[in-house]
Scaffold this active site. Structure first.
Site, PDB file in Angstrom:
ATOM      1  N   ARG A 100       0.829  -1.219   0.000  1.00  0.00           N
ATOM      2  CA  ARG A 100       0.000   0.000   0.000  1.00  0.00           C
ATOM      3  C   ARG A 100       0.856   1.259   0.000  1.00  0.00           C
ATOM      4  O   ARG A 100       0.556   2.221  -0.717  1.00  0.00           O
ATOM      5  CB  ARG A 100      -0.968   0.005   1.176  1.00  0.00           C
ATOM      6  CG  ARG A 100      -2.079  -1.034   1.023  1.00  0.00           C
ATOM      7  CD  ARG A 100      -3.015  -1.036   2.205  1.00  0.00           C
ATOM      8  NE  ARG A 100      -2.253  -1.312   3.417  1.00  0.00           N
ATOM      9  CZ  ARG A 100      -2.625  -0.961   4.641  1.00  0.00           C
ATOM     10  NH1 ARG A 100      -3.728  -0.280   4.835  1.00  0.00           N
ATOM     11  NH2 ARG A 100      -1.879  -1.264   5.686  1.00  0.00           N
ATOM     12  N   ASN A 155      -6.382  -2.653   1.829  1.00  0.00           N
ATOM     13  CA  ASN A 155      -6.356  -4.105   1.880  1.00  0.00           C
ATOM     14  C   ASN A 155      -7.783  -4.631   1.893  1.00  0.00           C
ATOM     15  O   ASN A 155      -8.674  -4.028   2.493  1.00  0.00           O
ATOM     16  CB  ASN A 155      -5.649  -4.600   3.149  1.00  0.00           C
ATOM     17  CG  ASN A 155      -4.152  -4.437   3.087  1.00  0.00           C
ATOM     18  OD1 ASN A 155      -3.563  -4.301   2.027  1.00  0.00           O
ATOM     19  ND2 ASN A 155      -3.517  -4.441   4.245  1.00  0.00           N
TER      20      ASN A 155
END
Length: 89
Positions: free
Chosen positions: A19, A37
């Protein structure tokens, strides 16, 4: 013209800095949107900006950070939501 793409990335993409890597890549390309996520172990991204920047960004998503392994990137063109900045959700 602002375009938007929705991505779902599968492989080893959680717990490896994916990320943060995506957020850095998006910001470097001047894109707006978010990354998060998903419960199934994949990562979801929505990015908005210039078409060429989105294409370069998609290539970077396929590369991932060193500890990741990207098996699949599903993409879909979507309507821009008017995001400002790029955030990790």
């Amino acid at each position: 013209m602002v375009r938007a793409t929705h991505f779902v990335v599968s492989g080893r993409v959680q717990g490896v800095g994916f990320r943060a890597y995506v957020a850095d890549a998006a910001r470097a390309e001047g894109l707006d949107g978010w990354v998060k996520n998903l419960p199934d172990g994949s990562v979801e991204i929505q990015a908005e900006g210039d078409l060429e920047a989105l294409r370069r960004f998609e290539w970077q998503v396929w590369q991932g950070p060193p500890l990741s392994r990207v098996d699949e990137v599903a993409t879909e063109d979507v309507v821009p939501a008017g995001a400002t900045g790029f955030r990790i959700a």
